[in-house]
Design an enzyme around this catalytic site. Structure first.
Site, mmCIF file in Angstrom:
data_model
loop_
_atom_site.group_PDB
_atom_site.id
_atom_site.type_symbol
_atom_site.label_atom_id
_atom_site.label_comp_id
_atom_site.label_asym_id
_atom_site.label_seq_id
_atom_site.Cartn_x
_atom_site.Cartn_y
_atom_site.Cartn_z
ATOM 1 N N SER A 38 0.798 -1.240 0.000
ATOM 2 C CA SER A 38 0.000 0.000 0.000
ATOM 3 C C SER A 38 0.824 1.281 0.000
ATOM 4 C CB SER A 38 -0.941 0.017 1.199
ATOM 5 O OG SER A 38 -1.971 -0.906 0.993
ATOM 6 N N TYR A 55 -4.011 -2.146 -10.201
ATOM 7 C CA TYR A 55 -3.873 -2.066 -8.739
ATOM 8 C C TYR A 55 -2.957 -3.181 -8.196
ATOM 9 C CZ TYR A 55 -5.073 -2.333 -3.807
ATOM 10 O OH TYR A 55 -4.990 -2.390 -2.437
ATOM 11 N N TYR A 91 -4.727 3.850 8.000
ATOM 12 C CA TYR A 91 -6.101 3.348 8.128
ATOM 13 C C TYR A 91 -6.681 3.659 9.513
ATOM 14 C CZ TYR A 91 -3.752 1.026 4.365
ATOM 15 O OH TYR A 91 -2.979 0.793 3.269
ATOM 16 N N VAL A 98 1.158 -3.732 3.863
ATOM 17 C CA VAL A 98 1.109 -5.023 4.573
ATOM 18 C C VAL A 98 2.382 -5.845 4.406
ATOM 19 C CG1 VAL A 98 -1.356 -5.492 4.852
ATOM 20 C CG2 VAL A 98 -0.223 -6.103 2.726
#
Ligand code: DON
Length: 322
Positions: free
Chosen positions: A64, A191, A243, A261
């Site tokens: 990410s 993505y 997040y 991650v």
């Protein structure tokens, strides 16, 4: 005060002895096999000096963290029209959550949650064919680092494609609201490949230099994005980059940061340093356990929190790098 070289060596030593290293992500098969024993850190200062410690040259899946670079690219492509399709608020939800999309008509809260990053990829497809978008993304990151030897890990990309059921659900759901304009396989193809970029801490810290330097690549002097956009990306990293753990990260480090991650974090001390850390074990929010701890200690020992008075932030004798 200690020199920076001593501070970073000391932190790496402390992290090597840390008893609780968190849990490695296992929902993407290739990530599950990475040892939690790794720890790496790299700092690039405003004058170009580089400090490294631990596994700073080992490549890992940036996951990410790539969302920072795709957002930068998409802003360059379509400008502020982007904000009609993606919000700028922290979600307070997990990175892959779908819950807010129903009541918010398929507009993701921010560009760093998965739903938001998928919309950013869809926006890139308004300019490029999927293969071209991936190639352009790679070219962009290589130019930020000044290193052609950066590549996408195809095994990770394929693994994500085969197990990305939640991402498929997010993309289909947003397509139902009209916020995905291309076939979901094409958008997700971009993505998954963007997330599968493999980089070392040294490369990542080099890539983040424009965020420390008001939108300019300090090595070339060339503008990557405007100073205002650099400030805004940093603001989003501070408020949304971790997040539902963003508040905790800001509380502990006082630095804009984006996690992945794979266990990496890119953090920015504006005007001072671009910092990358990597330790694969994650905390309960999916952010690097030791990466966060290392950044907390670094910010504390250097006074680099953006909330420090200017005089304190600039007072550190930074010593000689390598
Ligand atoms: O879409 C996913 O689930 C991964 N490619 C990226 C998630 C991620 O890195 C979340 N960050 N902590």
């Amino acid at each position: 005060m200690q020199a920076l070289a001593d501070i970073i060596a000391e932190i790496a030593q402390e992290m090597a002895q840390a008893p609780d290293r968190g849990r490695v992500a296992d929902y993407i098969p290739a990530l599950a096999t990475v040892s939690p024993d790794h720890f790496g850190m790299a700092i690039v200062l405003a004058d170009g000096t580089v400090h490294v410690a631990g596994d700073a040259d080992t490549r890992f899946s940036i996951q990410s963290i790539s969302k920072v670079f795709s957002l930068t690219m998409a802003l360059g492509a379509v400008g502020d029209a982007l904000w009609q399709r993606v919000g700028r608020e922290p979600s307070g939800s997990a990175f892959n959550s779908i819950v807010q999309l129903e009541s918010e008509q398929g507009i993701p809260r921010n560009p760093f949650i998965n739903a938001g990053a998928i919309v950013i990829c869809d926006i890139l497809l308004s300019r490029y064919e999927p293969r071209e978008a991936i190639a352009e993304f790679l070219r962009f990151v290589r130019s930020l680092v000044g290193d052609e030897d950066i590549a996408i890990d195809e095994v990770v990309a394929r693994g994500e494609q085969e197990t990305g059921f939640r991402n498929m659900a997010l993309a289909n759901y947003m397509r139902a609201f009209g916020n995905i304009h291309h076939p979901v396989e094409r958008t997700l193809g971009v993505y998954f490949h963007q997330c599968a970029l493999a980089m070392s801490c040294r490369q990542l810290a080099m890539a983040g230099r424009y965020l420390m330097a008001g939108g300019r690549n300090p090595a070339t002097g060339r503008s990557v994005i405007s100073p205002q956009r650099a400030r805004r990306i940093n603001a989003l990293m501070l408020t949304c980059g971790h997040y539902d753990g963003s508040g905790e990260f800001a509380f502990r480090t006082g630095l804009p940061g984006k996690s992945g991650v794979g266990g990496g974090i890119l953090a920015v001390a504006p005007g001072i340093a671009s910092i990358a850390v990597w330790s694969p074990g994650l905390n309960e929010r999916g952010n690097s356990q030791l990466g966060t701890l290392a950044l907390e200690r670094l910010a504390h020992r250097t006074n680099w929190s953006i909330f420090e008075p200017a005089a304190a932030r600039e007072s550190i004798p930074i010593g000689t790098g390598i």
